[in-house]
Design a protein around this motif. Structure first.
Motif, PDB file in Angstrom:
ATOM      1  N   ILE A 140     -47.472  69.377  21.871  1.00 60.99           N
ATOM      2  CA  ILE A 140     -47.283  69.949  20.535  1.00 60.99           C
ATOM      3  C   ILE A 140     -45.771  70.279  20.259  1.00 60.99           C
ATOM      4  N   LEU A 141     -45.299  71.121  21.424  1.00 56.93           N
ATOM      5  CA  LEU A 141     -44.001  71.723  21.314  1.00 56.93           C
ATOM      6  C   LEU A 141     -43.020  70.708  21.487  1.00 56.93           C
ATOM      7  N   THR A 142     -43.192  69.603  22.256  1.00 56.36           N
ATOM      8  CA  THR A 142     -41.878  68.925  22.738  1.00 56.36           C
ATOM      9  C   THR A 142     -41.749  67.479  21.826  1.00 56.36           C
ATOM     10  N   LEU A 143     -42.801  67.179  21.174  1.00 55.07           N
ATOM     11  CA  LEU A 143     -42.733  65.765  20.418  1.00 55.07           C
ATOM     12  C   LEU A 143     -41.706  65.877  19.341  1.00 55.07           C
ATOM     13  N   PRO A 144     -41.237  66.827  18.645  1.00 58.73           N
ATOM     14  CA  PRO A 144     -39.956  66.992  17.630  1.00 58.73           C
ATOM     15  C   PRO A 144     -38.909  66.625  18.364  1.00 58.73           C
ATOM     16  N   TYR A 145     -38.653  67.229  19.706  1.00 60.18           N
ATOM     17  CA  TYR A 145     -37.493  67.119  20.235  1.00 60.18           C
ATOM     18  C   TYR A 145     -37.252  65.484  20.514  1.00 60.18           C
ATOM     19  N   LEU A 146     -38.496  65.030  20.926  1.00 63.94           N
ATOM     20  CA  LEU A 146     -38.146  63.380  21.210  1.00 63.94           C
ATOM     21  C   LEU A 146     -37.802  62.521  20.298  1.00 63.94           C
ATOM     22  N   PHE A 147     -38.350  63.022  19.093  1.00 61.94           N
ATOM     23  CA  PHE A 147     -37.725  62.353  17.636  1.00 61.94           C
ATOM     24  C   PHE A 147     -36.406  62.644  17.348  1.00 61.94           C
ATOM     25  N   THR A 148     -35.979  64.065  17.852  1.00 62.95           N
ATOM     26  CA  THR A 148     -34.436  64.493  17.536  1.00 62.95           C
ATOM     27  C   THR A 148     -33.598  63.629  18.512  1.00 62.95           C
ATOM     28  N   MET A 149     -33.995  63.248  19.578  1.00 64.23           N
ATOM     29  CA  MET A 149     -33.294  62.670  20.655  1.00 64.23           C
ATOM     30  C   MET A 149     -33.075  61.224  19.878  1.00 64.23           C
ATOM     31  N   ALA A 150     -34.234  60.510  19.440  1.00 62.96           N
ATOM     32  CA  ALA A 150     -33.817  59.023  19.047  1.00 62.96           C
ATOM     33  C   ALA A 150     -32.950  59.044  17.868  1.00 62.96           C
ATOM     34  N   LEU A 151     -32.785  60.214  17.158  1.00 63.50           N
ATOM     35  CA  LEU A 151     -31.931  60.484  16.024  1.00 63.50           C
ATOM     36  C   LEU A 151     -30.604  60.346  16.617  1.00 63.50           C
ATOM     37  N   PHE A 152     -30.564  61.236  17.750  1.00 63.14           N
ATOM     38  CA  PHE A 152     -29.216  61.343  18.294  1.00 63.14           C
ATOM     39  C   PHE A 152     -28.567  60.232  18.964  1.00 63.14           C
ATOM     40  N   PHE A 153     -29.551  59.306  19.648  1.00 64.77           N
ATOM     41  CA  PHE A 153     -29.126  58.027  20.096  1.00 64.77           C
ATOM     42  C   PHE A 153     -28.658  57.058  19.045  1.00 64.77           C
ATOM     43  N   GLU A 154     -29.121  57.193  17.938  1.00 69.97           N
ATOM     44  CA  GLU A 154     -28.700  56.380  16.712  1.00 69.97           C
ATOM     45  C   GLU A 154     -27.583  56.985  15.871  1.00 69.97           C
ATOM     46  N   ASN A 155     -26.865  58.055  16.448  1.00 67.55           N
ATOM     47  CA  ASN A 155     -25.888  58.684  15.652  1.00 67.55           C
ATOM     48  C   ASN A 155     -26.279  59.301  14.384  1.00 67.55           C
TER      49      ASN A 155
END
Length: 504
Positions: A140-155
Protein backbone atom coordinates in the motif's frame (compact mmCIF):
# COMPACT_ATOMS: atom_id res chain seq x y z
CA UNK A 1 -9.43 11.30 -17.95
CA UNK A 2 -12.80 12.17 -16.36
CA UNK A 3 -14.40 9.11 -17.99
CA UNK A 4 -11.60 6.88 -16.66
CA UNK A 5 -12.05 8.30 -13.18
CA UNK A 6 -15.80 7.64 -13.24
CA UNK A 7 -15.29 4.06 -14.45
CA UNK A 8 -12.78 3.23 -11.75
CA UNK A 9 -14.71 5.04 -9.06
CA UNK A 10 -17.54 2.58 -9.68
CA UNK A 11 -15.22 -0.44 -10.00
CA UNK A 12 -13.17 0.45 -6.90
CA UNK A 13 -16.37 1.00 -4.87
CA UNK A 14 -17.61 -2.47 -5.84
CA UNK A 15 -14.24 -4.06 -5.02
CA UNK A 16 -14.01 -2.30 -1.65
CA UNK A 17 -17.43 -3.71 -0.81
CA UNK A 18 -16.35 -7.20 -1.96
CA UNK A 19 -13.11 -6.92 0.03
CA UNK A 20 -15.09 -6.01 3.14
CA UNK A 21 -17.44 -8.96 2.64
CA UNK A 22 -14.45 -11.25 2.08
CA UNK A 23 -12.75 -10.10 5.27
CA UNK A 24 -16.01 -10.51 7.17
CA UNK A 25 -16.06 -14.19 6.19
CA UNK A 26 -12.68 -14.95 7.81
CA UNK A 27 -11.16 -14.22 11.19
CA UNK A 28 -8.83 -11.28 11.66
CA UNK A 29 -5.17 -12.25 11.48
CA UNK A 30 -3.91 -13.16 15.00
CA UNK A 31 -0.59 -11.40 14.30
CA UNK A 32 -2.38 -8.21 13.30
CA UNK A 33 -4.67 -8.47 16.35
CA UNK A 34 -1.75 -8.74 18.76
CA UNK A 35 0.22 -5.94 17.10
CA UNK A 36 -2.81 -3.63 17.38
CA UNK A 37 -2.87 -4.44 21.10
CA UNK A 38 0.91 -3.81 21.36
CA UNK A 39 0.45 -0.46 19.59
CA UNK A 40 -2.01 0.60 22.28
CA UNK A 41 0.40 -0.48 25.04
CA UNK A 42 3.15 1.56 23.38
CA UNK A 43 0.83 4.57 23.03
CA UNK A 44 0.11 4.44 26.76
CA UNK A 45 3.81 4.75 27.53
CA UNK A 46 4.74 1.08 27.44
CA UNK A 47 8.18 -0.19 26.50
CA UNK A 48 9.68 -3.24 24.91
CA UNK A 49 10.68 -6.04 27.31
CA UNK A 50 8.82 -4.73 30.39
CA UNK A 51 5.38 -4.36 28.74
CA UNK A 52 5.71 -5.97 25.29
CA UNK A 53 8.13 -8.69 24.22
CA UNK A 54 7.68 -8.54 20.47
CA UNK A 55 9.98 -9.57 17.61
CA UNK A 56 8.82 -6.77 15.28
CA UNK A 57 10.47 -3.35 15.44
CA UNK A 58 8.12 -0.49 16.44
CA UNK A 59 7.28 0.91 12.97
CA UNK A 60 4.29 -1.41 12.58
CA UNK A 61 3.06 -0.33 16.01
CA UNK A 62 3.24 3.32 14.98
CA UNK A 63 1.28 2.56 11.82
CA UNK A 64 -1.46 0.80 13.81
CA UNK A 65 -2.03 3.70 16.22
CA UNK A 66 -4.65 5.41 13.98
CA UNK A 67 -6.82 2.30 14.38
CA UNK A 68 -7.28 3.16 18.06
CA UNK A 69 -8.23 6.72 17.15
CA UNK A 70 -10.86 5.35 14.78
CA UNK A 71 -12.19 3.15 17.59
CA UNK A 72 -12.61 6.24 19.78
CA UNK A 73 -14.04 8.52 17.09
CA UNK A 74 -15.98 6.31 14.66
CA UNK A 75 -16.77 2.96 16.26
CA UNK A 76 -16.08 0.88 19.33
CA UNK A 77 -15.33 -2.19 17.20
CA UNK A 78 -11.59 -2.76 16.71
CA UNK A 79 -12.15 -5.17 13.79
CA UNK A 80 -14.28 -2.66 11.88
CA UNK A 81 -11.73 0.09 12.63
CA UNK A 82 -8.92 -2.06 11.19
CA UNK A 83 -10.87 -2.76 7.99
CA UNK A 84 -11.85 0.88 7.60
CA UNK A 85 -8.25 2.02 8.12
CA UNK A 86 -6.65 -0.47 5.71
CA UNK A 87 -9.30 -0.03 3.02
CA UNK A 88 -8.95 3.76 3.22
CA UNK A 89 -5.16 3.56 2.87
CA UNK A 90 -5.60 1.15 -0.05
CA UNK A 91 -7.96 3.56 -1.80
CA UNK A 92 -5.52 6.45 -1.33
CA UNK A 93 -2.70 4.31 -2.70
CA UNK A 94 -4.77 3.19 -5.69
CA UNK A 95 -5.93 6.75 -6.43
CA UNK A 96 -2.34 8.00 -6.41
CA UNK A 97 -1.14 5.16 -8.64
CA UNK A 98 -4.10 5.67 -10.99
CA UNK A 99 -3.19 9.35 -11.36
CA UNK A 100 0.49 8.57 -11.97
CA UNK A 101 -0.38 5.81 -14.44
CA UNK A 102 -1.97 8.41 -16.74
CA UNK A 103 1.46 10.04 -16.94
CA UNK A 104 3.50 6.84 -17.16
CA UNK A 105 1.38 5.42 -20.02
CA UNK A 106 -0.49 8.43 -21.46
CA UNK A 107 -1.71 7.02 -24.81
CA UNK A 108 -2.69 3.38 -24.24
CA UNK A 109 -6.11 3.33 -22.60
CA UNK A 110 -6.47 -0.45 -22.82
CA UNK A 111 -3.17 -0.87 -20.94
CA UNK A 112 -4.21 1.61 -18.24
CA UNK A 113 -7.54 -0.17 -17.73
CA UNK A 114 -5.90 -3.59 -17.45
CA UNK A 115 -3.19 -2.47 -15.05
CA UNK A 116 -5.65 -0.46 -12.94
CA UNK A 117 -7.85 -3.52 -12.52
CA UNK A 118 -4.78 -5.52 -11.51
CA UNK A 119 -3.90 -2.85 -8.94
CA UNK A 120 -7.38 -3.14 -7.45
CA UNK A 121 -7.03 -6.94 -7.37
CA UNK A 122 -3.68 -6.95 -5.53
CA UNK A 123 -4.68 -4.23 -3.07
CA UNK A 124 -8.14 -5.39 -2.09
CA UNK A 125 -8.74 -9.07 -2.86
CA UNK A 126 -5.33 -10.76 -3.02
CA UNK A 127 -4.33 -10.02 0.63
CA UNK A 128 -6.94 -12.44 2.02
CA UNK A 129 -5.60 -13.63 5.43
CA UNK A 130 -2.67 -11.20 5.04
CA UNK A 131 -5.06 -8.23 5.25
CA UNK A 132 -3.43 -5.53 7.37
CA UNK A 133 -0.17 -7.46 7.72
CA UNK A 134 3.17 -5.66 7.41
CA UNK A 135 3.56 -6.97 3.85
CA UNK A 136 0.13 -5.66 2.89
CA UNK A 137 1.04 -2.24 4.29
CA UNK A 138 4.33 -2.37 2.39
CA UNK A 139 2.46 -2.77 -0.90
CA UNK A 140 0.00 0.00 0.00
CA UNK A 141 2.67 2.50 1.05
CA UNK A 142 5.34 1.88 -1.60
CA UNK A 143 3.36 1.37 -4.84
CA UNK A 144 3.14 5.16 -5.56
CA UNK A 145 6.94 5.36 -5.21
CA UNK A 146 7.33 2.69 -7.92
CA UNK A 147 5.22 4.73 -10.34
CA UNK A 148 7.22 7.84 -9.47
CA UNK A 149 10.44 5.97 -10.28
CA UNK A 150 9.05 5.00 -13.70
CA UNK A 151 8.28 8.68 -14.36
CA UNK A 152 11.79 9.64 -13.31
CA UNK A 153 13.33 7.10 -15.70
CA UNK A 154 11.23 8.66 -18.48
CA UNK A 155 12.39 12.18 -17.49
CA UNK A 156 8.90 13.19 -16.39
CA UNK A 157 8.07 14.92 -13.16
CA UNK A 158 5.25 15.70 -10.74
CA UNK A 159 4.86 18.43 -8.13
CA UNK A 160 7.35 18.66 -5.29
CA UNK A 161 4.65 18.38 -2.66
CA UNK A 162 3.38 15.15 -4.17
CA UNK A 163 6.89 13.71 -4.42
CA UNK A 164 7.49 14.59 -0.77
CA UNK A 165 4.26 12.88 0.38
CA UNK A 166 5.04 9.82 -1.76
CA UNK A 167 8.53 9.71 -0.24
CA UNK A 168 7.09 10.06 3.27
CA UNK A 169 4.74 7.11 2.84
CA UNK A 170 7.40 5.13 0.97
CA UNK A 171 9.81 5.64 3.87
CA UNK A 172 7.25 4.26 6.31
CA UNK A 173 6.79 1.20 4.10
CA UNK A 174 10.49 0.49 3.54
CA UNK A 175 11.16 0.85 7.29
CA UNK A 176 8.64 -1.86 8.27
CA UNK A 177 11.21 -4.67 8.10
CA UNK A 178 14.98 -4.51 7.48
CA UNK A 179 14.87 -6.55 4.25
CA UNK A 180 11.96 -4.51 2.85
CA UNK A 181 14.53 -1.89 1.84
CA UNK A 182 16.08 -4.20 -0.80
CA UNK A 183 13.85 -2.98 -3.70
CA UNK A 184 14.59 0.65 -2.79
CA UNK A 185 18.34 -0.03 -3.02
CA UNK A 186 17.91 -1.86 -6.34
CA UNK A 187 15.87 0.97 -7.88
CA UNK A 188 18.20 3.73 -6.70
CA UNK A 189 21.24 1.85 -8.03
CA UNK A 190 19.39 1.40 -11.32
CA UNK A 191 18.71 5.15 -11.35
CA UNK A 192 22.45 5.81 -11.04
CA UNK A 193 23.10 3.35 -13.87
CA UNK A 194 20.45 4.84 -16.18
CA UNK A 195 21.34 8.47 -15.55
CA UNK A 196 25.09 7.79 -15.40
CA UNK A 197 25.33 9.99 -12.32
CA UNK A 198 25.53 9.46 -8.56
CA UNK A 199 23.40 12.60 -8.19
CA UNK A 200 20.41 10.71 -9.60
CA UNK A 201 19.60 9.57 -6.07
CA UNK A 202 19.35 13.15 -4.79
CA UNK A 203 15.64 13.57 -5.45
CA UNK A 204 12.91 14.78 -3.12
CA UNK A 205 11.22 11.39 -2.79
CA UNK A 206 14.43 9.38 -2.30
CA UNK A 207 15.88 11.85 0.20
CA UNK A 208 12.58 11.85 2.10
CA UNK A 209 12.63 8.04 2.25
CA UNK A 210 16.19 8.04 3.59
CA UNK A 211 15.26 10.79 6.07
CA UNK A 212 12.26 8.83 7.35
CA UNK A 213 14.31 5.65 7.80
CA UNK A 214 17.17 7.44 9.58
CA UNK A 215 14.75 9.35 11.85
CA UNK A 216 13.01 6.09 12.65
CA UNK A 217 16.27 4.32 13.57
CA UNK A 218 17.30 7.23 15.79
CA UNK A 219 13.88 7.18 17.48
CA UNK A 220 14.33 3.50 18.37
CA UNK A 221 17.66 4.26 20.07
CA UNK A 222 16.10 7.17 21.97
CA UNK A 223 12.66 5.82 22.96
CA UNK A 224 12.85 2.06 22.59
CA UNK A 225 16.53 1.10 23.17
CA UNK A 226 15.39 -2.16 24.80
CA UNK A 227 14.44 -3.45 21.37
CA UNK A 228 18.04 -3.10 20.17
CA UNK A 229 19.73 -4.19 23.40
CA UNK A 230 17.51 -7.10 24.46
CA UNK A 231 14.87 -8.14 21.92
CA UNK A 232 17.09 -8.33 18.82
CA UNK A 233 19.73 -10.61 20.44
CA UNK A 234 16.94 -13.02 21.47
CA UNK A 235 15.45 -12.90 17.97
CA UNK A 236 18.78 -13.77 16.35
CA UNK A 237 19.53 -16.51 18.89
CA UNK A 238 16.16 -18.21 19.32
CA UNK A 239 13.79 -17.13 16.54
CA UNK A 240 15.43 -16.96 13.10
CA UNK A 241 17.58 -20.13 13.42
CA UNK A 242 14.67 -22.31 14.59
CA UNK A 243 11.75 -21.16 12.43
CA UNK A 244 13.40 -21.64 9.04
CA UNK A 245 12.20 -24.05 6.36
CA UNK A 246 14.19 -25.85 3.68
CA UNK A 247 15.06 -24.09 0.42
CA UNK A 248 13.20 -26.73 -1.58
CA UNK A 249 9.98 -26.09 0.37
CA UNK A 250 10.44 -22.33 -0.08
CA UNK A 251 10.98 -22.53 -3.83
CA UNK A 252 8.51 -25.22 -4.82
CA UNK A 253 5.34 -23.43 -3.75
CA UNK A 254 3.16 -22.87 -6.87
CA UNK A 255 2.86 -19.13 -6.14
CA UNK A 256 6.64 -18.78 -5.82
CA UNK A 257 7.18 -20.68 -9.08
CA UNK A 258 4.69 -18.28 -10.67
CA UNK A 259 6.80 -15.33 -9.47
CA UNK A 260 10.00 -16.86 -10.83
CA UNK A 261 8.27 -17.66 -14.12
CA UNK A 262 7.18 -14.04 -14.51
CA UNK A 263 10.64 -12.67 -13.68
CA UNK A 264 12.39 -15.02 -16.13
CA UNK A 265 9.72 -14.45 -18.77
CA UNK A 266 10.19 -10.70 -18.59
CA UNK A 267 13.88 -11.05 -19.46
CA UNK A 268 12.77 -12.68 -22.73
CA UNK A 269 10.07 -10.06 -23.28
CA UNK A 270 12.25 -7.05 -22.40
CA UNK A 271 13.44 -6.30 -25.94
CA UNK A 272 9.80 -6.03 -27.09
CA UNK A 273 8.66 -3.93 -24.13
CA UNK A 274 7.31 -0.57 -25.28
CA UNK A 275 7.36 0.78 -21.72
CA UNK A 276 10.77 -0.38 -20.58
CA UNK A 277 11.09 2.13 -17.74
CA UNK A 278 7.96 0.88 -16.03
CA UNK A 279 8.70 -2.77 -16.82
CA UNK A 280 12.22 -2.52 -15.39
CA UNK A 281 10.85 -0.84 -12.25
CA UNK A 282 8.38 -3.67 -11.66
CA UNK A 283 10.98 -6.35 -12.43
CA UNK A 284 13.62 -4.95 -10.05
CA UNK A 285 11.05 -4.57 -7.29
CA UNK A 286 9.80 -8.11 -7.92
CA UNK A 287 13.35 -9.47 -7.60
CA UNK A 288 13.87 -7.45 -4.41
CA UNK A 289 10.69 -8.69 -2.73
CA UNK A 290 11.37 -12.29 -3.79
CA UNK A 291 14.69 -11.98 -1.94
CA UNK A 292 12.80 -10.47 1.01
CA UNK A 293 10.65 -13.61 1.02
CA UNK A 294 13.65 -15.96 0.86
CA UNK A 295 15.72 -14.28 3.61
CA UNK A 296 13.57 -15.29 6.64
CA UNK A 297 12.94 -18.72 5.04
CA UNK A 298 9.30 -19.02 6.12
CA UNK A 299 6.49 -20.02 3.76
CA UNK A 300 3.62 -18.16 5.42
CA UNK A 301 1.26 -16.65 2.85
CA UNK A 302 1.82 -13.04 3.83
CA UNK A 303 5.59 -13.42 3.36
CA UNK A 304 5.34 -14.00 -0.40
CA UNK A 305 2.24 -11.82 -0.90
CA UNK A 306 4.28 -8.72 -2.04
CA UNK A 307 6.28 -10.77 -4.56
CA UNK A 308 3.05 -12.23 -5.91
CA UNK A 309 1.49 -8.74 -6.20
CA UNK A 310 4.43 -7.55 -8.27
CA UNK A 311 4.35 -10.71 -10.39
CA UNK A 312 0.69 -10.04 -11.21
CA UNK A 313 1.45 -6.42 -12.15
CA UNK A 314 4.48 -7.39 -14.23
CA UNK A 315 2.67 -10.19 -16.03
CA UNK A 316 -0.27 -7.89 -16.83
CA UNK A 317 2.26 -5.31 -18.07
CA UNK A 318 3.48 -7.91 -20.59
CA UNK A 319 0.14 -9.50 -21.48
CA UNK A 320 -1.56 -6.22 -22.40
CA UNK A 321 1.23 -5.46 -24.84
CA UNK A 322 1.00 -8.93 -26.37
CA UNK A 323 -2.72 -8.33 -26.87
CA UNK A 324 -2.32 -4.83 -28.32
CA UNK A 325 -4.18 -3.96 -31.51
CA UNK A 326 -7.03 -1.88 -32.84
CA UNK A 327 -9.82 -4.37 -32.09
CA UNK A 328 -10.67 -3.79 -28.41
CA UNK A 329 -12.98 -6.86 -28.24
CA UNK A 330 -10.23 -9.05 -29.63
CA UNK A 331 -7.80 -7.53 -27.11
CA UNK A 332 -10.08 -8.38 -24.21
CA UNK A 333 -10.65 -11.93 -25.47
CA UNK A 334 -6.94 -12.71 -25.86
CA UNK A 335 -6.12 -11.01 -22.57
CA UNK A 336 -8.68 -13.12 -20.72
CA UNK A 337 -7.43 -16.29 -22.44
CA UNK A 338 -3.77 -15.63 -21.66
CA UNK A 339 -4.58 -14.55 -18.11
CA UNK A 340 -6.59 -17.72 -17.49
CA UNK A 341 -3.67 -19.85 -18.67
CA UNK A 342 -1.00 -17.81 -16.95
CA UNK A 343 -2.72 -17.27 -13.59
CA UNK A 344 -4.45 -20.65 -13.30
CA UNK A 345 -2.07 -22.16 -10.71
CA UNK A 346 -1.79 -19.18 -8.31
CA UNK A 347 -5.52 -18.48 -8.61
CA UNK A 348 -6.37 -22.10 -7.83
CA UNK A 349 -4.15 -21.99 -4.76
CA UNK A 350 -5.74 -18.68 -3.78
CA UNK A 351 -9.17 -20.31 -4.01
CA UNK A 352 -7.96 -23.26 -1.92
CA UNK A 353 -6.57 -20.90 0.71
CA UNK A 354 -9.79 -18.86 0.74
CA UNK A 355 -11.83 -22.03 1.28
CA UNK A 356 -9.51 -23.16 4.07
CA UNK A 357 -9.49 -19.88 6.02
CA UNK A 358 -13.26 -19.47 5.63
CA UNK A 359 -13.81 -22.97 7.02
CA UNK A 360 -11.28 -22.29 9.79
CA UNK A 361 -13.47 -19.47 11.13
CA UNK A 362 -16.23 -22.00 11.83
CA UNK A 363 -13.91 -24.63 13.34
CA UNK A 364 -11.53 -22.27 15.17
CA UNK A 365 -10.36 -24.38 18.16
CA UNK A 366 -10.60 -21.46 20.60
CA UNK A 367 -14.33 -20.77 19.94
CA UNK A 368 -15.66 -23.09 22.69
CA UNK A 369 -13.37 -21.35 25.19
CA UNK A 370 -14.70 -17.96 24.11
CA UNK A 371 -18.28 -19.18 24.61
CA UNK A 372 -17.39 -20.58 28.03
CA UNK A 373 -15.71 -17.37 29.21
CA UNK A 374 -18.66 -15.30 27.96
CA UNK A 375 -20.94 -17.22 30.33
CA UNK A 376 -18.78 -16.30 33.34
CA UNK A 377 -19.21 -13.12 35.36
CA UNK A 378 -16.50 -10.98 36.89
CA UNK A 379 -12.98 -10.06 35.80
CA UNK A 380 -12.26 -10.64 32.09
CA UNK A 381 -8.51 -11.08 31.66
CA UNK A 382 -6.49 -13.83 30.03
CA UNK A 383 -2.96 -15.25 29.79
CA UNK A 384 -1.95 -17.76 27.11
CA UNK A 385 0.72 -20.45 27.27
CA UNK A 386 1.24 -21.01 23.57
CA UNK A 387 3.75 -20.82 20.74
CA UNK A 388 1.37 -18.88 18.48
CA UNK A 389 -0.60 -15.65 18.68
CA UNK A 390 -3.65 -17.47 17.30
CA UNK A 391 -4.48 -18.94 20.73
CA UNK A 392 -5.30 -15.58 22.29
CA UNK A 393 -5.96 -13.33 19.30
CA UNK A 394 -8.41 -12.28 18.04
CA UNK A 395 -10.11 -13.95 21.05
CA UNK A 396 -9.12 -10.98 23.23
CA UNK A 397 -11.11 -8.57 21.05
CA UNK A 398 -14.08 -10.82 20.26
CA UNK A 399 -14.59 -11.67 23.96
CA UNK A 400 -13.62 -8.12 25.09
CA UNK A 401 -10.92 -9.25 27.50
CA UNK A 402 -7.81 -7.71 28.99
CA UNK A 403 -4.62 -9.32 27.70
CA UNK A 404 -2.59 -9.71 30.90
CA UNK A 405 0.71 -10.67 29.30
CA UNK A 406 3.76 -9.07 27.69
CA UNK A 407 4.44 -11.93 25.22
CA UNK A 408 2.61 -12.35 21.93
CA UNK A 409 3.53 -16.04 22.21
CA UNK A 410 6.37 -18.12 23.61
CA UNK A 411 8.23 -18.06 20.28
CA UNK A 412 11.52 -18.37 22.15
CA UNK A 413 10.63 -21.74 23.69
CA UNK A 414 11.51 -23.73 20.58
CA UNK A 415 14.97 -22.13 20.30
CA UNK A 416 15.86 -22.44 23.98
CA UNK A 417 14.68 -26.05 24.29
CA UNK A 418 16.63 -26.96 21.12
CA UNK A 419 19.78 -25.26 22.45
CA UNK A 420 19.43 -27.16 25.72
CA UNK A 421 19.36 -30.45 23.81
CA UNK A 422 22.45 -29.50 21.82
CA UNK A 423 24.19 -28.94 25.16
CA UNK A 424 27.02 -26.84 23.73
CA UNK A 425 29.44 -26.19 26.65
CA UNK A 426 30.39 -22.66 25.55
CA UNK A 427 26.72 -21.60 25.24
CA UNK A 428 25.15 -23.57 28.11
CA UNK A 429 25.47 -20.80 30.70
CA UNK A 430 24.03 -18.17 28.33
CA UNK A 431 21.08 -20.40 27.45
CA UNK A 432 20.42 -21.09 31.14
CA UNK A 433 20.56 -17.37 31.92
CA UNK A 434 18.24 -16.51 29.03
CA UNK A 435 15.79 -19.22 30.06
CA UNK A 436 15.71 -17.93 33.64
CA UNK A 437 15.15 -14.32 32.50
CA UNK A 438 12.27 -15.26 30.19
CA UNK A 439 10.48 -17.55 32.65
CA UNK A 440 11.01 -14.97 35.41
CA UNK A 441 9.24 -12.50 33.12
CA UNK A 442 6.30 -14.91 32.78
CA UNK A 443 6.20 -15.22 36.57
CA UNK A 444 6.18 -11.44 36.98
CA UNK A 445 3.25 -11.16 34.57
CA UNK A 446 1.25 -13.76 36.50
CA UNK A 447 1.95 -12.02 39.81
CA UNK A 448 1.52 -8.41 38.74
CA UNK A 449 -1.05 -8.49 35.91
CA UNK A 450 -3.15 -11.15 37.68
CA UNK A 451 -4.92 -12.72 34.72
CA UNK A 452 -8.10 -14.48 35.77
CA UNK A 453 -7.98 -17.08 33.02
CA UNK A 454 -4.96 -19.01 31.78
CA UNK A 455 -5.25 -21.24 28.73
CA UNK A 456 -2.52 -23.75 27.90
CA UNK A 457 -2.16 -25.18 24.41
CA UNK A 458 -1.68 -28.90 24.89
CA UNK A 459 -0.60 -29.73 21.35
CA UNK A 460 -3.29 -28.15 19.19
CA UNK A 461 -0.72 -26.61 16.84
CA UNK A 462 -2.35 -25.85 13.53
CA UNK A 463 0.58 -23.98 11.94
CA UNK A 464 3.73 -26.02 12.54
CA UNK A 465 4.42 -29.53 13.82
CA UNK A 466 5.90 -29.86 17.29
CA UNK A 467 6.73 -32.87 19.43
CA UNK A 468 4.53 -33.45 22.46
CA UNK A 469 5.47 -31.35 25.49
CA UNK A 470 3.95 -29.58 28.48
CA UNK A 471 4.79 -25.92 28.92
CA UNK A 472 3.69 -25.88 32.57
CA UNK A 473 6.04 -28.75 33.44
CA UNK A 474 8.85 -27.04 31.56
CA UNK A 475 8.31 -23.66 33.26
CA UNK A 476 7.93 -25.31 36.68
CA UNK A 477 11.68 -25.94 36.74
CA UNK A 478 11.85 -22.26 37.78
CA UNK A 479 11.30 -21.36 41.47
CA UNK A 480 9.57 -18.02 40.78
CA UNK A 481 7.19 -19.64 38.36
CA UNK A 482 6.20 -22.39 40.81
CA UNK A 483 5.42 -19.72 43.40
CA UNK A 484 3.32 -17.68 40.93
CA UNK A 485 1.54 -20.76 39.60
CA UNK A 486 0.22 -21.67 43.06
CA UNK A 487 -2.45 -18.99 42.53
CA UNK A 488 -4.07 -20.99 39.69
CA UNK A 489 -6.16 -24.13 39.72
CA UNK A 490 -7.19 -26.43 36.90
CA UNK A 491 -10.78 -26.17 35.63
CA UNK A 492 -11.25 -28.28 32.53
CA UNK A 493 -9.99 -29.24 29.09
CA UNK A 494 -11.50 -28.00 25.80
CA UNK A 495 -10.41 -28.72 22.21
CA UNK A 496 -6.81 -29.47 23.17
CA UNK A 497 -6.56 -26.55 25.64
CA UNK A 498 -6.35 -26.72 29.43
CA UNK A 499 -8.16 -23.92 31.25
CA UNK A 500 -7.01 -22.59 34.62
CA UNK A 501 -8.56 -19.90 36.85
CA UNK A 502 -6.90 -17.63 39.37
CA UNK A 503 -8.06 -18.14 42.92
CA UNK A 504 -9.71 -15.13 44.60
Amino acid sequence: MKEDIMHFFVVSTVLVFLAYLLQSSIIMSPDVSYLIHAAWVLFQGGHYVSQIFETNPPMILYLYLPIHLLVKIVTGDIVFALRLYILTLSLISFGTCFYLLQKVIPRNRFYRYSLSLTLLWVLFLLPLFAFGQREHLWIILTLPYLFTMALFFENQSISRKMRFVIGLFGGLGFALKPFFIIPFIFLELYAIFIKRSIFAVFRIESLTIVGVILSYLISIYIWQPEYIDIILPYVFKYYFPFFIESISVLLLRPEVLFCFGVMIGYLVFYSSDRYKAFGATLWLTSVGMTLAYLIPRQTWYYHFYPAMCLAYLLSMHCLTQLCSGKNIKSNIFYLCLLSALFYSVPLYNYYALLTAVSAFKKTYPILPIEKYINTQKGERSIYCFSLFTSDCFPLVYSAKMRYAERFSSFWWYKGISAMEKINHPSKASDVLQDKKFLIDSVSEDLNQLKARWVIVNEGNFHVLEYPAFDLIDYFSQNDKFREAWKNYHYLQKMNGYRIYEREN
